[in-house]
Write an enzyme that holds these catalytic residues in place. Structure first.
Site: not given
Length: 418
Positions: A273, A371
């Protein structure tokens, strides 16, 4: 509620898609896409199921943790995450790898009482006198866990505000354990109601301070050098960026987001989770009243850059959705991870590797250089470049001063004319 929404949860996935298509006048291509990505497993997991939403999965390589090499499946849609994790891991591996000592693993089940002010002292006295009884009630609610060596081990009393929190510290063995903890907490809550207490709630806490995991590394300056900057200067700037994240929450939020890029991707691929891990991590970053960077980097007296990351990692290798998704099982075979303790150690190391790569880029060429090269791939795909055209278009885009979708389309047209 619109008429088409009535009884939506009762329909099959096929019926839901048909009703949605009619109500929203969806084009046939959208309905076909929803149908193509649908699965029987997904239909069993969520309410009002329509389709599966795929997330790309790749491998982080070169991760050396506690003397063992790993290849770690990571599920994430952001282009630079896996590249950064692998880059950081490779640099650390050249200097000896990560060390991540075995963590204590206890989850917390909260049973919160709301006594009258006049009854507060009496309630606390009763709770202190009956701690062993409450632990027995908790363990009776889940006896199989105790037979495996786990179960409720300790009871802690806290007094936040006007409330009393009865904290059950539970060893969930190799499981994620949320359902087990909730079952045990609710049993204790019901028992306390029978004793006359006003019980407000009984539920797992995601602030797993008893499941902290640390990962550490030490790098030679040579592992940090760029084409234009010596490793010693890069190391100094990384240490300064780390110091900034300890005093400026604006920087700390972005610092920690980079760490969680890697950790969330590992959690998703391992069936854990990731939302619970995120919540606990950010709470831990604020533990002294100011939000701070989760990792720290410093220069050592012997000329190294030392990094450390600590955060709550109450992970599991069984339970929850882990046993339901065949791909999750395959990911464990790929990584070779067998225990929750091993998964926590590896996950923290991935987070620290991710952080190192981001800080090194930020300290030298800037974050956008790496990036944007990866973002150009996404842009190339979005304007319709084929797999063979993507690298050609990306190369052309990197030569431009300003890039947008219109320019990408123009360059793609030019490539196709050649």
């Amino acid at each position: 509620m619109n008429d088409w929404q009535h009884g939506f949860y009762k329909l099959t996935a096929v019926e839901r898609r048909a009703r949605l298509t009619e109500a929203l006048h969806l084009p046939a291509t959208v309905t076909a896409l929803l149908t193509t990505n649908g699965s029987a497993l997904g239909d069993q997991l969520v309410e009002n199921y329509l389709t599966d939403y795929p997330v790309p999965e790749g491998l982080a390589l070169n991760l050396l943790v506690n003397g063992q090499h790993y290849q770690i499946p990571m599920a994430v849609e952001e282009p630079s995450v896996i590249a950064a994790a692998s880059n950081g891991a490779q640099r650390v591996a050249r200097s000896g790898g990560f060390t991540a000592p075995r963590q204590q693993r206890l989850l917390v089940g909260q049973v919160v009482l709301q006594p009258l002010a006049s009854e507060r002292a009496t309630a606390l006295t009763w709770l202190r006198d009956h701690q062993d009884d409450l632990l027995r009630v908790a363990n009776a609610a889940h006896p199989s866990m105790q037979r495996r060596g786990g179960g409720a081990k300790k009871l802690r009393l806290r007094t936040p505000g006007d409330f009393i929190s009865v904290d059950l510290l539970i060893d969930v063995c190799q499981a994620m354990g949320a359902n087990s903890v909730n079952t045990m907490a609710e049993a204790v809550g019901q028992h306390l109601r029978q004793q006359g207490f006003n019980v407000l709630t009984a539920i797992l806490s995601n602030y797993a301070m008893e499941s902290l995991q640390t990962a550490e590394c030490r790098l030679d300056f040579s592992a940090l050098a760029t084409k234009t900057m010596p490793g010693s200067e890069v190391a100094e700037r990384i240490a300064s960026l780390s110091a900034l994240a300890q005093v400026d929450p604006y920087r700390a939020a972005t610092h920690n987001k980079g760490i969680m890029n890697g950790i969330d991707a590992v959690m998703l691929a391992s069936g854990n989770d990731w939302r619970a891990i995120e919540a606990g991590a950010h709470a831990y970053a604020s533990r002294d009243g100011q939000y701070r960077g989760l990792s720290t980097w410093r220069l050592t007296d012997d000329g190294k850059l030392a990094g450390q990351l600590t955060l709550p990692l109450p992970v599991g290798v069984v339970g929850g959705s882990i046993g339901l998704n065949p791909l999750t099982k395959a990911n464990y075979q790929i990584s070779g991870i067998q225990t929750a303790e091993e998964l926590a150690a590896v996950t923290a190391s991935v987070g620290l590797a991710q952080n190192l790569a981001a800080l090194r880029a930020l300290a030298s060429s800037g974050i956008q250089a790496g990036h944007m090269k990866l973002q150009y791939r996404s842009l190339a795909i979005s304007v319709g470049a084929s797999p063979t055209e993507v690298p050609v278009l990306v190369k052309a885009l990197t030569r431009q001063n300003h890039v947008d979708r219109s320019l990408a389309k123009q360059l793609l047209d030019e490539i196709r004319k050649d």
